[in-house]
Motif scaffolding. Structure first.
Motif, mmCIF file in Angstrom:
data_model
loop_
_atom_site.group_PDB
_atom_site.id
_atom_site.type_symbol
_atom_site.label_atom_id
_atom_site.label_comp_id
_atom_site.label_asym_id
_atom_site.label_seq_id
_atom_site.Cartn_x
_atom_site.Cartn_y
_atom_site.Cartn_z
ATOM 1 N N TYR A 114 -47.115 -3.889 31.273
ATOM 2 C CA TYR A 114 -45.789 -4.471 31.511
ATOM 3 C C TYR A 114 -45.059 -3.702 32.608
ATOM 4 O O TYR A 114 -44.414 -4.275 33.482
ATOM 5 C CB TYR A 114 -44.975 -4.472 30.215
ATOM 6 C CG TYR A 114 -43.739 -5.350 30.282
ATOM 7 C CD1 TYR A 114 -43.793 -6.664 29.855
ATOM 8 C CD2 TYR A 114 -42.536 -4.863 30.786
ATOM 9 C CE1 TYR A 114 -42.666 -7.486 29.918
ATOM 10 C CE2 TYR A 114 -41.402 -5.661 30.860
ATOM 11 C CZ TYR A 114 -41.476 -6.980 30.425
ATOM 12 O OH TYR A 114 -40.371 -7.780 30.508
ATOM 13 N N SER A 115 -45.189 -2.380 32.575
ATOM 14 C CA SER A 115 -44.515 -1.560 33.584
ATOM 15 C C SER A 115 -45.013 -1.887 34.983
ATOM 16 O O SER A 115 -44.250 -1.879 35.948
ATOM 17 C CB SER A 115 -44.744 -0.072 33.287
ATOM 18 O OG SER A 115 -44.171 0.279 32.045
ATOM 19 N N SER A 116 -46.322 -2.197 35.091
ATOM 20 C CA SER A 116 -46.892 -2.481 36.408
ATOM 21 C C SER A 116 -46.381 -3.796 36.991
ATOM 22 O O SER A 116 -46.496 -4.028 38.194
ATOM 23 C CB SER A 116 -48.429 -2.538 36.308
ATOM 24 O OG SER A 116 -48.854 -3.680 35.574
ATOM 25 N N LEU A 117 -45.814 -4.672 36.147
ATOM 26 C CA LEU A 117 -45.325 -5.969 36.622
ATOM 27 C C LEU A 117 -43.972 -5.863 37.309
ATOM 28 O O LEU A 117 -43.565 -6.781 38.034
ATOM 29 C CB LEU A 117 -45.237 -6.953 35.448
ATOM 30 C CG LEU A 117 -46.555 -7.258 34.718
ATOM 31 C CD1 LEU A 117 -46.284 -8.160 33.516
ATOM 32 C CD2 LEU A 117 -47.554 -7.903 35.657
ATOM 33 N N GLY A 118 -43.258 -4.765 37.074
ATOM 34 C CA GLY A 118 -41.951 -4.583 37.699
ATOM 35 C C GLY A 118 -40.882 -5.512 37.173
ATOM 36 O O GLY A 118 -39.902 -5.818 37.881
ATOM 37 N N LEU A 119 -41.024 -5.981 35.943
ATOM 38 C CA LEU A 119 -40.057 -6.916 35.360
ATOM 39 C C LEU A 119 -39.036 -6.171 34.506
ATOM 40 O O LEU A 119 -39.344 -5.129 33.924
ATOM 41 C CB LEU A 119 -40.791 -7.946 34.485
ATOM 42 C CG LEU A 119 -41.795 -8.848 35.199
ATOM 43 C CD1 LEU A 119 -42.540 -9.699 34.187
ATOM 44 C CD2 LEU A 119 -41.083 -9.736 36.216
ATOM 45 N N PRO A 120 -37.819 -6.702 34.417
ATOM 46 C CA PRO A 120 -36.822 -6.069 33.535
ATOM 47 C C PRO A 120 -37.236 -6.231 32.081
ATOM 48 O O PRO A 120 -37.896 -7.214 31.714
ATOM 49 C CB PRO A 120 -35.537 -6.846 33.845
ATOM 50 C CG PRO A 120 -36.005 -8.170 34.361
ATOM 51 C CD PRO A 120 -37.276 -7.901 35.105
ATOM 52 N N LYS A 121 -36.836 -5.279 31.252
ATOM 53 C CA LYS A 121 -37.178 -5.366 29.843
ATOM 54 C C LYS A 121 -36.227 -6.309 29.116
ATOM 55 O O LYS A 121 -35.042 -6.380 29.426
ATOM 56 C CB LYS A 121 -37.131 -3.978 29.208
ATOM 57 C CG LYS A 121 -38.239 -3.052 29.703
ATOM 58 C CD LYS A 121 -38.251 -1.741 28.933
ATOM 59 C CE LYS A 121 -39.411 -0.866 29.400
ATOM 60 N NZ LYS A 121 -39.468 0.421 28.670
ATOM 61 N N VAL A 122 -36.785 -7.030 28.172
ATOM 62 C CA VAL A 122 -35.995 -7.963 27.372
ATOM 63 C C VAL A 122 -35.322 -7.183 26.238
ATOM 64 O O VAL A 122 -35.977 -6.389 25.550
ATOM 65 C CB VAL A 122 -36.907 -9.068 26.792
ATOM 66 C CG1 VAL A 122 -36.098 -9.984 25.869
ATOM 67 C CG2 VAL A 122 -37.564 -9.853 27.912
ATOM 68 N N ARG A 123 -34.042 -7.414 26.068
ATOM 69 C CA ARG A 123 -33.319 -6.754 24.969
ATOM 70 C C ARG A 123 -33.724 -7.423 23.660
ATOM 71 O O ARG A 123 -33.551 -8.626 23.474
ATOM 72 C CB ARG A 123 -31.815 -6.857 25.184
ATOM 73 C CG ARG A 123 -30.993 -6.194 24.091
ATOM 74 C CD ARG A 123 -29.503 -6.342 24.369
ATOM 75 N NE ARG A 123 -28.704 -5.826 23.272
ATOM 76 C CZ ARG A 123 -28.393 -4.545 23.109
ATOM 77 N NH1 ARG A 123 -28.798 -3.656 23.999
ATOM 78 N NH2 ARG A 123 -27.647 -4.144 22.079
ATOM 79 N N ILE A 124 -34.270 -6.637 22.767
ATOM 80 C CA ILE A 124 -34.762 -7.168 21.493
ATOM 81 C C ILE A 124 -33.685 -6.973 20.435
ATOM 82 O O ILE A 124 -33.348 -5.835 20.083
ATOM 83 C CB ILE A 124 -36.068 -6.462 21.071
ATOM 84 C CG1 ILE A 124 -37.135 -6.604 22.155
ATOM 85 C CG2 ILE A 124 -36.584 -7.015 19.755
ATOM 86 C CD1 ILE A 124 -38.383 -5.786 21.901
ATOM 87 N N GLY A 125 -33.146 -8.075 19.950
ATOM 88 C CA GLY A 125 -32.107 -8.011 18.932
ATOM 89 C C GLY A 125 -32.114 -9.262 18.083
ATOM 90 O O GLY A 125 -32.921 -10.178 18.288
ATOM 91 N N SER A 126 -31.192 -9.306 17.147
ATOM 92 C CA SER A 126 -31.142 -10.419 16.193
ATOM 93 C C SER A 126 -30.786 -11.740 16.864
ATOM 94 O O SER A 126 -31.070 -12.809 16.326
ATOM 95 C CB SER A 126 -30.132 -10.113 15.084
ATOM 96 O OG SER A 126 -28.838 -9.893 15.639
#
Length: 499
Positions: A114-126
């Motif tokens: 995932y890091s190699s894709l250069g994409l922002p991380k999705v906020r995981i929440g309810s």
């Protein structure tokens, strides 16, 4: 067999060393999601739980998000506040489907892919819908699967083949577990001596619970197809094949007897192929009978591959392969085998006698040009190519005696040769040959560099059009079984299911 379906293996879980940072990170993610689930199930806010365990909400938030590992005292306090045991708090199974998806997505986003894709991380929440979680986790898994399928580049295939060959050399190409499996099968049908006939092979298939079906529409990318649902083995009706139909069937049965699972890598695919080839040969040339035959021939100083071929009604290539299985283990004779195309390229090779085969930087032998002065090349220059040709060859690694013959296949002519160090030639018929050659390979001046006179005449004035093979430039076909069209196989089985 334990695996009766053809499914591409799911990406392997990341393995970690106990106590390593990676292991702790994975545990913390799961632990955090479990604490959040238990807290919400009790209707508690972060402030409520913080007050119960003596910490602030911001610290609990870090724990629940898998960004901080709680100390043992804190874990005990959390277990007490949530009315669960420590074991329940650390349980390996996620408390819900949603929690499982959140954990998987968090792990993926922290991973190197995932890091190699250069994409922002999705906020995981309810507030993240569960169908979005499903999609994101599914996309990650599919991306990993597709990348894993493309791992077997030509270089990776050569490397896997080189590793397999080293293992075979270490074991002198002898596998007692396959010998035992083959003998048990032979015992089950009462076969004790003589060539293995089609009738006996049919008995073996029936004993193992399979019916044989010869068809005219076998998928072009296969030599056989086994239907594990209806216990059928489909074989071609055509007689035009480079392969002994008995071997093809016995190899198909070998996958079942040896309990092979769907290969998870190209290296495993190669290992399974070696195993089934060995198993088939051990049925066609049973160990006890073949060793007895070879020991008598050794005593008479008359070992000859063509005699093995004739005694057991197999091909010369099968006889030569089987000799390499048993020669070192039972006769004390180190040996080497080659299958070389008329162009000089090695197609198959094995050695445990110190002979120096050409190899690339991965250690792979196949695809390399063999010295033109070796027996496996010289045999193409003799008038009678289809009788045994024997020759001594002096090499930097020592003097070797080899016997070779030429066979024709769909891709042209091939030489098949067996060789031994000079001190072991006394056991073989053909040792009295006067044919002798000298090889200085891997010295390029031996046969790869043109003679000076020719080079001076033609260097700069020749432009050949190479017969390049496009498959050498491409990655290996993807899939659990490289080169096999999965849709074609499934469509074939469906079409014949009601036969």
């Amino acid at each position: 067999m334990t695996d009766t379906t053809w499914n591409r293996p799911a990406p392997a879980s990341r393995k970690t060393v106990p106590g390593s940072e990676a292991e702790r990170t994975l545990d913390v993610i799961s632990l955090g999601r479990r604490i959040r689930h238990l807290r919400k199930a009790k209707g508690m806010t972060l402030d409520d739980l913080g007050a119960a365990v003596g910490t602030v909400a911001s610290q609990l938030s870090l724990i629940e998000n898998g960004k901080r590992e709680p100390k043992l005292g804190m874990m005990q306090a959390l277990a007490a506040a949530l009315d669960v045991s420590i074991d329940q708090l650390l349980g390996s199974e996620p408390p819900s489907r949603r929690a499982a998806l959140e954990i998987e997505l968090e792990r993926a986003q922290r991973g190197p892919l995932y890091s190699s894709l250069g994409l922002p991380k999705v906020r995981i929440g309810s507030r993240l819908p569960i169908d979005v979680l499903e999609s994101l986790v599914g996309l990650q898994a599919e991306l990993e699967r597709r990348l894993n399928e493309q791992v077997a580049t030509p270089e990776e295939a050569r490397r896997a083949n080189g590793e397999l060959r080293r293992m075979m050399r270490e074991r002198n190409n002898y596998f007692p577990e396959y010998e035992e499996a083959a003998q048990q099968v032979l015992n089950s049908v009462g076969h004790t001596s003589g060539p293995l006939s089609q009738h006996v092979i049919a008995d073996i298939a029936a004993h193992l619970g399979f019916a044989l079906h010869h068809v005219s529409d076998l998928p072009h990318s296969t030599r056989s197809v086994t239907d594990l649902k209806n216990r059928r083995i489909y074989l071609t009706q055509s007689q035009r094949s480079d392969h002994d139909p008995r071997s093809v069937l016995l190899q198909a049965l070998g996958h079942y007897v040896l309990e092979h699972k769907t290969p998870s890598s190209y290296g495993e695919f190669l290992s399974q192929r070696v195993a089934t080839n060995y198993f088939a040969a051990a049925l066609l040339l049973p160990q006890n009978a073949t060793v007895d035959f070879l020991q008598r021939a050794k005593s008479a100083k008359e070992i000859a591959v063509e005699d093995i071929r004739d005694a057991f009604a197999v091909s010369y290539e099968t006889a030569a392969h089987r000799f390499t299985n048993l020669a070192t283990e039972h006769l004390g004779i180190p040996t080497h085998f080659q299958k070389v195309h008329e162009s000089g390229i090695v197609y198959k090779a094995y050695e445990n006698d110190g002979v120096t085969f050409p190899a690339d930087h991965t250690g792979a032998i196949e695809g390399q040009p063999i010295c033109r002065y070796w027996t496996s090349r010289e045999v193409f220059n003799v008038p009678d190519q289809f009788s045994a040709f024997n020759q001594y060859t002096d090499t930097p690694a020592g003097t070797y005696w080899c016997t070779a013959r030429v066979e024709r296949g769909s891709a042209g002519k091939f030489s098949l040769s067996i060789g031994v160090p000079y001190q072991h030639v006394k056991w073989f018929r053909g040792r009295d040959t006067s044919e002798r050659s000298k090889s200085r390979c891997p010295d390029p001046d031996c046969c790869r560099t043109p003679p000076g006179e020719l080079a001076s005449q033609w260097s700069g004035f020749a432009w050949p059009s190479a017969r390049a093979h496009s498959h050498l430039l491409a990655a290996l076909p993807p899939g659990a079984f490289p080169g096999v069209d999965e849709t074609e196989v499934y469509s074939f089985l469906q079409a014949h299911a009601e036969d």
